[in-house]
Design a protein around this motif. Structure first.
Motif, PDB file in Angstrom:
ATOM      1  N   ASN A 145      24.701  42.575   1.979  1.00 44.60           N
ATOM      2  CA  ASN A 145      24.814  43.883   1.332  1.00 44.60           C
ATOM      3  C   ASN A 145      24.438  45.046   2.240  1.00 44.60           C
ATOM      4  O   ASN A 145      24.827  46.188   1.978  1.00 44.60           O
ATOM      5  CB  ASN A 145      23.940  43.932   0.079  1.00 44.60           C
ATOM      6  CG  ASN A 145      24.551  43.199  -1.101  1.00 44.60           C
ATOM      7  OD1 ASN A 145      25.648  42.674  -1.017  1.00 44.60           O
ATOM      8  ND2 ASN A 145      23.834  43.161  -2.210  1.00 44.60           N
ATOM      9  N   ASP A 149      25.071  51.354   2.278  1.00 46.17           N
ATOM     10  CA  ASP A 149      24.557  52.714   2.444  1.00 46.17           C
ATOM     11  C   ASP A 149      23.615  52.690   3.636  1.00 46.17           C
ATOM     12  O   ASP A 149      23.666  51.765   4.450  1.00 46.17           O
ATOM     13  CB  ASP A 149      23.883  53.215   1.153  1.00 46.17           C
ATOM     14  CG  ASP A 149      22.824  52.256   0.626  1.00 46.17           C
ATOM     15  OD1 ASP A 149      22.061  51.694   1.441  1.00 46.17           O
ATOM     16  OD2 ASP A 149      22.749  52.056  -0.605  1.00 46.17           O
ATOM     17  N   ARG A 151      20.320  52.359   3.872  1.00 42.88           N
ATOM     18  CA  ARG A 151      19.054  51.635   3.812  1.00 42.88           C
ATOM     19  C   ARG A 151      19.013  50.582   4.923  1.00 42.88           C
ATOM     20  O   ARG A 151      19.949  49.809   5.079  1.00 42.88           O
ATOM     21  CB  ARG A 151      18.880  50.969   2.445  1.00 42.88           C
ATOM     22  CG  ARG A 151      18.597  51.942   1.314  1.00 42.88           C
ATOM     23  CD  ARG A 151      18.541  51.236  -0.032  1.00 42.88           C
ATOM     24  NE  ARG A 151      19.851  50.715  -0.412  1.00 42.88           N
ATOM     25  CZ  ARG A 151      20.066  49.912  -1.447  1.00 42.88           C
ATOM     26  NH1 ARG A 151      19.049  49.510  -2.185  1.00 42.88           N
ATOM     27  NH2 ARG A 151      21.289  49.504  -1.743  1.00 42.88           N
ATOM     28  N   ASN A 561      14.953  53.649  -7.826  1.00 43.51           N
ATOM     29  CA  ASN A 561      16.198  54.124  -7.210  1.00 43.51           C
ATOM     30  C   ASN A 561      17.182  54.705  -8.218  1.00 43.51           C
ATOM     31  O   ASN A 561      18.291  55.105  -7.828  1.00 43.51           O
ATOM     32  CB  ASN A 561      16.902  53.011  -6.405  1.00 43.51           C
ATOM     33  CG  ASN A 561      16.308  52.819  -5.028  1.00 43.51           C
ATOM     34  OD1 ASN A 561      15.682  53.728  -4.476  1.00 43.51           O
ATOM     35  ND2 ASN A 561      16.490  51.643  -4.454  1.00 43.51           N
ATOM     36  N   TRP A 582      23.744  56.110  -7.018  1.00 43.17           N
ATOM     37  CA  TRP A 582      22.427  55.574  -7.356  1.00 43.17           C
ATOM     38  C   TRP A 582      22.371  55.190  -8.838  1.00 43.17           C
ATOM     39  O   TRP A 582      21.390  55.417  -9.534  1.00 43.17           O
ATOM     40  CB  TRP A 582      21.300  56.541  -7.003  1.00 43.17           C
ATOM     41  CG  TRP A 582      21.101  56.724  -5.525  1.00 43.17           C
ATOM     42  CD1 TRP A 582      21.319  57.868  -4.810  1.00 43.17           C
ATOM     43  CD2 TRP A 582      20.634  55.758  -4.578  1.00 43.17           C
ATOM     44  NE1 TRP A 582      21.041  57.677  -3.483  1.00 43.17           N
ATOM     45  CE2 TRP A 582      20.608  56.381  -3.312  1.00 43.17           C
ATOM     46  CE3 TRP A 582      20.247  54.420  -4.677  1.00 43.17           C
ATOM     47  CZ2 TRP A 582      20.202  55.718  -2.154  1.00 43.17           C
ATOM     48  CZ3 TRP A 582      19.843  53.764  -3.521  1.00 43.17           C
ATOM     49  CH2 TRP A 582      19.822  54.401  -2.283  1.00 43.17           C
ATOM     50  N   TYR A 706      29.929  42.441  -3.919  1.00 37.29           N
ATOM     51  CA  TYR A 706      28.580  42.979  -3.759  1.00 37.29           C
ATOM     52  C   TYR A 706      27.621  42.114  -4.568  1.00 37.29           C
ATOM     53  O   TYR A 706      27.735  42.021  -5.796  1.00 37.29           O
ATOM     54  CB  TYR A 706      28.564  44.415  -4.273  1.00 37.29           C
ATOM     55  CG  TYR A 706      27.295  45.196  -4.043  1.00 37.29           C
ATOM     56  CD1 TYR A 706      26.784  45.402  -2.767  1.00 37.29           C
ATOM     57  CD2 TYR A 706      26.629  45.780  -5.124  1.00 37.29           C
ATOM     58  CE1 TYR A 706      25.638  46.147  -2.567  1.00 37.29           C
ATOM     59  CE2 TYR A 706      25.481  46.535  -4.932  1.00 37.29           C
ATOM     60  CZ  TYR A 706      24.989  46.724  -3.655  1.00 37.29           C
ATOM     61  OH  TYR A 706      23.848  47.469  -3.456  1.00 37.29           O
ATOM     62  N   SER A 716      22.974  52.126  -5.211  1.00 35.71           N
ATOM     63  CA  SER A 716      23.321  52.512  -3.849  1.00 35.71           C
ATOM     64  C   SER A 716      23.785  53.962  -3.806  1.00 35.71           C
ATOM     65  O   SER A 716      24.365  54.474  -4.776  1.00 35.71           O
ATOM     66  CB  SER A 716      24.435  51.600  -3.316  1.00 35.71           C
ATOM     67  OG  SER A 716      24.980  52.100  -2.125  1.00 35.71           O
TER      68      SER A 716
END
Length: 728
Positions: A145, A149, A151, A561, A582, A706, A716
């Protein structure tokens, strides 16, 4: 740490007369492969591939061992070998780490998304029941994953349920069951958010925070010394474990464990080079895509090493067959019981045997000697298997069958007879008189009980695990498209799509299983009669989601998140018309329910984007930069472009922002172990420097898979959604 001893590995006394070899091997000091050349001379042409039965290992094994001992002495000198780390008590657990597993945090046996709890006991109980359990686990929370984004690998750990405290609790649960814990590090993660400190310092701090015991170096050919030293500096010594073969052999000094791969599957089982150089070095052999693991298991038993019992491969379930699982249970049971013998400096592979196609390793210790045997033949063997030196009072035990033996003694040798199954295993223990068998009674009873079930009676058939698509309830039917929606008419649609997963080739079990398919697979095709529906022209925006929050009071149970980029409970100024992100799949479903809508099935999304002509992009068959928002190749995500900013990218039905802006939620699939969502459209974010980041899927015949764990980790910066309503 201590200085290098004069002779780190005991060798035969210097005054021992040197025997003159009949066969010279002349091992090179640049022998760099994972496996050592095998004894026995292979026949030349035309028998190289059909005359393996001519190879006589027994005739040359003594010369092979003698020369390899000389080679080992020289090789350890060349690398300046120091065995101090193998003598450190806090690291010696690695020498008993026989069954290891890489575990995906998304595995439903490890985490229950409904209850929102880690379920370590359920995970371990399942493995104990099937193949005897684990000695260590690698908790894997990064790939595939990462890269959806910005992260980074350390953010992915902190976004686990409960954050660092939750991860520490899971580690404690493993420790309570006697299982050591590794955390991963990957050198290729240089395209996401900068961590601000070196990887070795960051992972050492994480290891200390959660109480982990080891570090797995993903794609490393030997974990650099900096990781080992950084953990020592924090008073948290660890076992470092590279995924790939150690290339700079000096790293054997502090890499007290490693993974093994790709052992040649020939008639003669190979010897692991690093186990030979340092018998205390633990190798966990890994064959992630293997479906018949019999060769793997013979290889580890012959070498006295361990296995990586990895079954959840990036969300693809590759379960042990019943036969392989039971074989691993029996191998691990023997190896755990006699672990001190398996690190013997006097280990002798290719000890002579009496049956063709049977190979043995000798592991001597204090008053006991263990022989592990493997039958490479495709048929059962019974009768005399091996002749070993006999001393008065010696006792002989068939450990695999759990019985004491009374061999015939001929010319000072005990000629030992027992049965071995086709492609099977054997284990002989010889105990001197002063080593009574009393302490073995329970162990022998255990093995005798296991042996009542022949391995041949268990299935070797591998089967893909079935997936189910999560149902999506229909909405009330509406004749006219509601405001902001577009009507997609009924019609025939050829649904052709494939997953873009980086690994897995075209194996059965990869990607997803649509309701009309018999198993998961990468490529899919079905001609469908589509009913009419209405679909949002654009993805749901921040302003729309804010109205939902204000009207419904929605607050997710797992709020980490959630709407992470909002400020003071509202979208940032100027972001009202940008796609909301998000939001988890659960959050998106809650919005859709409030709005009287639902999320689209994937084929509905694709039909709305593609129409009836099979085009590759919503606007046609050729890529157009002006039809999508600008690509972001930086290390930090940028806010998505406003909806409607690229009308040139509209589909034949007038649906916009389908590709290259944000990924969009569609269907969810689940099997017994893993949940995943199909994402469509790709995003503007393309982290650079590595091919391991979550791959884009801009083409309409491609989708992303995902993996899902919990909303806190699933949310995300580059995933949003749009809705549909059923039409009359």
């Amino acid at each position: 740490m201590t200085s290098a001893p004069d002779n780190p590995l005991p060798e035969p006394a210097r005054d021992t007369p040197q025997r003159v070899p009949k066969t010279e091997y002349k091992f090179s000091h640049v022998t760099t492969q994972r496996y050592l050349p095998t004894p026995g001379k292979a026949p030349g042409w035309p028998f190289a591939e059909i005359g393996h039965w001519k190879i006589d290992v027994n005739a040359t094994s003594a010369d092979w061992i003698g020369e390899l001992r000389d080679w080992r002495r020289e090789h350890l000198t060349r690398i300046g070998y120091d065995d101090a780390n193998y003598r450190r008590p806090e690291l010696q657990w690695a020498q008993r780490n026989f069954v290891h597993a890489q575990m995906m945090v998304e595995d439903r046996y490890f985490y229950d998304p409904v209850e929102g709890q880690y379920t370590v006991d359920r995970y371990l109980d399942d493995l104990e029941q099937r193949f005897g359990g684990l000695d260590s686990v690698l908790i894997w929370y990064v790939y595939p994953n990462i890269g959806i984004d910005d992260r980074n690998q350390f953010d992915m750990a902190r976004d686990l349920p409960g954050g660092i405290e939750g991860l520490r609790g899971a580690v404690d649960d493993f420790h309570r069951r006697g299982v050591k814990v590794f955390l991963p590090t990957m050198p290729w993660d240089n395209g996401t958010r900068e961590q601000g400190e070196a990887d070795w310092h960051a992972v050492a701090e994480l290891v200390k925070e959660v109480g982990a015991d080891g570090i797995n170096g993903d794609t490393y050919n030997g974990v650099p010394r900096a990781f080992f030293d950084a953990c020592d500096a924090l008073d948290r010594p660890v076992v470092v474990q590279p995924e790939s073969t150690i290339s700079a052999e000096e790293q054997l000094i502090w890499n007290v464990q490693s993974w093994g791969k790709k052992a040649p599957n020939e008639v003669i089982p190979p010897v692991a080079k690093f186990k030979w150089l340092e018998p205390r070095h633990m190798i966990n052999y890994e064959n992630r895509w293997g479906r018949d693991r019999n060769h793997d298991l013979q290889y580890i038993f012959f070498n006295g090493i361990g296995y990586n019992a990895w079954e959840n491969i990036w969300g693809i379930w590759n379960q042990f067959t019943p036969r392989d699982a039971e074989a691993l249970r029996r191998i691990a049971t023997i190896e755990r019981k006699f672990a001190p013998l398996l690190v013997s400096m006097d280990w002798t592979p290719y000890f002579p045997t009496l049956q063709a196609g049977v190979f043995a390793s000798r592991f001597p210790g204090d008053g006991q000697v263990l022989w592990t045997l493997v039958n490479r033949n495709e048929y059962d063997l019974d009768g005399e298997q091996i002749a070993v030196p006999h001393q008065p009072g010696n006792r002989y035990f068939d450990l695999w069958q759990g019985v004491e033996l009374r061999p015939e003694v001929i010319d000072g040798h005990a000629v030992v007879a027992f049965a071995m199954e086709a492609r099977g295993f054997g284990a002989l223990l010889v105990a001197e008189a002063q080593h009574g068998a009393a302490e073995l009674s329970g162990f022998l009873a255990l093995m005798a009980g296991l042996a009542k079930t022949p391995l041949s009676s268990l299935s070797r058939q591998w089967r893909a695990i079935a997936q189910q698509m999560t149902p999506i309830a229909s909405t009330g039917r509406v004749a006219q498209a509601p405001a902001g929606m577009v009507t997609v008419p009924a019609g025939e649609f050829l649904f052709v799509v494939g997953g873009v997963e980086i690994e897995g080739q075209t194996w059965e079990g990869l990607d997803v299983q649509y309701p009309w398919e018999s198993s998961p697979r990468r490529h899919h095709r079905r001609r469908m009669a589509m009913q009419a529906f209405h679909i949002d022209r654009h993805p749901i925006t921040h302003a729309q989601f804010k109205r939902f929050i204000d009207d419904s009071g929605y607050a997710p149970r797992d709020a980490h998140n959630f709407l992470r980029d909002w400020q003071d409970g509202a979208p940032r100024p100027g972001w009202e018309n940008r796609p909301v992100t998000w939001v988890s799949l659960e959050d998106a479903r809650a919005y859709a329910h409030w709005a009287g809508k639902r999320l689209p099935h994937e084929w509905e999304w694709q039909y709305a984007a593609q129409g009836n002509d099979g085009r590759l992009y919503p606007w046609g068959d050729q890529w157009r930069d002006d039809a999508v928002p600008p690509v972001n190749r930086g290390r930090r995500v940028l806010p998505p472009a406003e909806v409607g900013a690229c009308p040139q990218g509209a589909s034949p039905f007038g649906v916009e922002d389908l590709v290259g802006s944000i990924w969009q939620w569609t269907d969810e699939y689940a099997d017994e172990h893993t949940r995943a969502a199909v994402l469509r459209g790709g995003s503007a974010y393309q982290p650079q420097t590595s091919h391991w980041y979550f791959p884009q899927a801009y083409r309409l015949d491609q989708h992303g898979k995902y993996l899902l764990m919990a909303p806190c980790k699933d949310r995300s910066a580059m995933v949003g959604f749009r809705c549909v309503v059923d039409a009359e």
